[in-house]
Design a protein around this motif. Sequence first.
Motif, PDB file in Angstrom:
ATOM      1  N   ASN A 156       1.223  -6.078  -7.136  1.00 51.72           N
ATOM      2  CA  ASN A 156       0.260  -5.235  -7.471  1.00 51.72           C
ATOM      3  C   ASN A 156       0.266  -4.366  -6.018  1.00 51.72           C
ATOM      4  O   ASN A 156       0.484  -4.727  -5.010  1.00 51.72           O
ATOM      5  CB  ASN A 156      -0.856  -6.148  -7.167  1.00 51.72           C
TER       6      ASN A 156
ATOM      7  N   GLU B 160      -1.932  -0.851  -4.251  1.00 47.54           N
ATOM      8  CA  GLU B 160      -2.988   0.382  -4.194  1.00 47.54           C
ATOM      9  C   GLU B 160      -2.171   1.503  -3.618  1.00 47.54           C
ATOM     10  O   GLU B 160      -1.385   1.529  -2.810  1.00 47.54           O
ATOM     11  CB  GLU B 160      -3.853  -0.050  -3.059  1.00 47.54           C
ATOM     12  N   THR B 161      -2.523   2.720  -4.414  1.00 49.38           N
ATOM     13  CA  THR B 161      -1.651   3.831  -4.152  1.00 49.38           C
ATOM     14  C   THR B 161      -2.600   5.005  -4.292  1.00 49.38           C
ATOM     15  O   THR B 161      -3.803   4.841  -4.909  1.00 49.38           O
ATOM     16  CB  THR B 161      -0.605   4.228  -5.151  1.00 49.38           C
ATOM     17  N   ASP B 162      -2.446   6.184  -3.700  1.00 48.83           N
ATOM     18  CA  ASP B 162      -3.225   7.387  -3.877  1.00 48.83           C
ATOM     19  C   ASP B 162      -2.319   8.363  -4.605  1.00 48.83           C
ATOM     20  O   ASP B 162      -2.789   9.581  -4.545  1.00 48.83           O
ATOM     21  CB  ASP B 162      -3.728   7.909  -2.557  1.00 48.83           C
TER      22      ASP B 162
ATOM     23  N   LEU C 212      -3.529   2.721  -9.779  1.00 49.19           N
ATOM     24  CA  LEU C 212      -3.128   1.350  -9.309  1.00 49.19           C
ATOM     25  C   LEU C 212      -1.919   0.948  -9.965  1.00 49.19           C
ATOM     26  O   LEU C 212      -1.654   1.453 -11.204  1.00 49.19           O
ATOM     27  CB  LEU C 212      -4.140   0.340  -9.587  1.00 49.19           C
TER      28      LEU C 212
ATOM     29  N   LYS D  72       0.016   5.084   0.622  1.00 57.68           N
ATOM     30  CA  LYS D  72      -1.231   6.015   0.819  1.00 57.68           C
ATOM     31  C   LYS D  72      -0.601   7.337   1.844  1.00 57.68           C
ATOM     32  O   LYS D  72       0.241   6.950   2.713  1.00 57.68           O
ATOM     33  CB  LYS D  72      -2.297   5.384   1.671  1.00 57.68           C
TER      34      LYS D  72
ATOM     35  N   SER E   4     -14.370   5.077  -7.075  1.00 60.25           N
ATOM     36  CA  SER E   4     -13.197   4.523  -7.422  1.00 60.25           C
ATOM     37  C   SER E   4     -13.091   3.326  -8.170  1.00 60.25           C
ATOM     38  O   SER E   4     -12.372   2.876  -8.896  1.00 60.25           O
ATOM     39  CB  SER E   4     -12.459   4.466  -6.204  1.00 60.25           C
ATOM     40  N   SER E   5     -14.484   2.542  -7.814  1.00 60.29           N
ATOM     41  CA  SER E   5     -14.576   1.273  -8.355  1.00 60.29           C
ATOM     42  C   SER E   5     -15.223   1.080  -9.699  1.00 60.29           C
ATOM     43  O   SER E   5     -14.932   0.279 -10.669  1.00 60.29           O
ATOM     44  CB  SER E   5     -15.472   0.188  -7.370  1.00 60.29           C
TER      45      SER E   5
ATOM     46  N   LEU F 156       0.750  -1.280   0.009  1.00 60.54           N
ATOM     47  CA  LEU F 156       0.022  -0.074   0.107  1.00 60.54           C
ATOM     48  C   LEU F 156       0.920   1.274   0.083  1.00 60.54           C
ATOM     49  O   LEU F 156       2.087   1.276   0.594  1.00 60.54           O
ATOM     50  CB  LEU F 156      -0.962   0.156   1.180  1.00 60.54           C
TER      51      LEU F 156
END
Length: 492
Positions: A351, A353-355, A360, A127, A209-210, A125
């Motif tokens: 893989n 998850e980033t902000d 992604l 974030k 986001s999805s 991650l």
Amino acid sequence: MSPTPTLSRREVLAAASAVGLLRCAARSHLKPTAPARSAVVLGAGLAGLVAAFELMKSGFDVHVLETNAQPGGRIRTIRDPFPDGLYVEAGATHVVGDPDLLALFSELNVGLFEPARRRWPKRVLFKRGQRSVVNAGEAIPEEDPPLREDEASLDFNGMLEKYFGTAKDHDPRNPDWSGPEFSRLDGLTAEQLLLERGASEGFRQMVESSFCPSGSLKTMSGLALMREALNLQLEIGWDSVKRVVGGADTLPRALAQRLGERVILGATARRIEQGERGATVTFTRKGEMHQLSARHIVCALPGTLVPQLEMDPVLPAAQLQAFSSINAVSVVQVYAATKTRYWNARGESGNAETDLPVGLIRDESALQEATAGILGAHPNGAESRRLSSLADEVRHREVIDAMERVHPGLEDQLLSVHSVCWDNEPTIRGAFAWLGVGQLTQQQPLLRRPHGAIVFAGDYNSHRPGFMHGALASARRVVAEVVTREAMLKAQ
């Protein structure tokens, strides 16, 4: 500011000649007649190829005109820049278990497989400026804001039913969205719809986001969002999502092979002139002007390009405005080829998850056997549009710098960088369509409306923009329209 391009004398004369030929065609006042059961298809994306294939099987004499040097449209498998036989899917990737789509793969003998990624013990991650690693079984730090307790107690399908109803109430494949309640919902933004139905901020952010193609709940139609949710519910009940053996472009290549010489590559349609019982398409190929006449024209070009196509008679003003108003999702993908999959040596999947603006990050090579690897960055919304506007080297530098923060060691492993910006593709102009306020009930019926001998196919006027089965459904619809029109002409 970019320098003004200078043209050689030869280029000026060639351009003037082409314009002159088009003007001659415009003045010719042809009264096209064509043999029965003949059709010209514009565009060799999935919708165009399927329409041509189905018409060929029904006994129609068919030709397909495609500007590019290969068929497929937004199904694009990229191989050349990558080592060890690796490839990436820059366009349509997943095969949803739509029965009609699976039947097409079976008919063409194109293989499918169910992805089975190796489970790496660590997730990454990034974030709020911090990189963190989460071990298998370890709780992910709670997002801010969280879901409400009544939402968190539901599974994904339960949350969809809570706020959008069920696909049993209205099949999203049904093109009829008429009625006062649907019109009211289409007049709301997606955000207004969710607020009206009591969704928490956490759920609204999750939805945005999805599956909010526009990147913002404030611009997408509330009814269009509901249709997305109903589609997801329907697809959850289908067979599992699969991938194409050897790359997604195997499907359009198989269709093109069945069609054979009927597919004319490097051919750009310029003008359609209609008569009482047919139409003539003027197109350019290898610098020369050509014409084809047919009883029916299937326009399977990206909807964003339809306003550029000269027509006689012209499209009705409302229909032209509908095509001119199509919103195309801005999609950028940036791929970094590496010597090894060094992230796996750390027990990480690749893989993340980033902000960060890059969004992604995925290991694009996870399903392929090779020593080398490929990391892909997938920004969306405003960041995609911004990155599309940059020169390649500037875009690549910015993305690699961000990916280095997420997966340290990238710079030492880097072999090459490649990007795809669908906004910048002159023959496509955007990845797929999304619907703003009022467009599902007011615009989509116009996008489907035939114009004399011309019918319009493409995922943009289907129930599922951006998906293979959406393009397929659109193709099947226009084939039925062509067959019906042919029968009416025969009866006259």
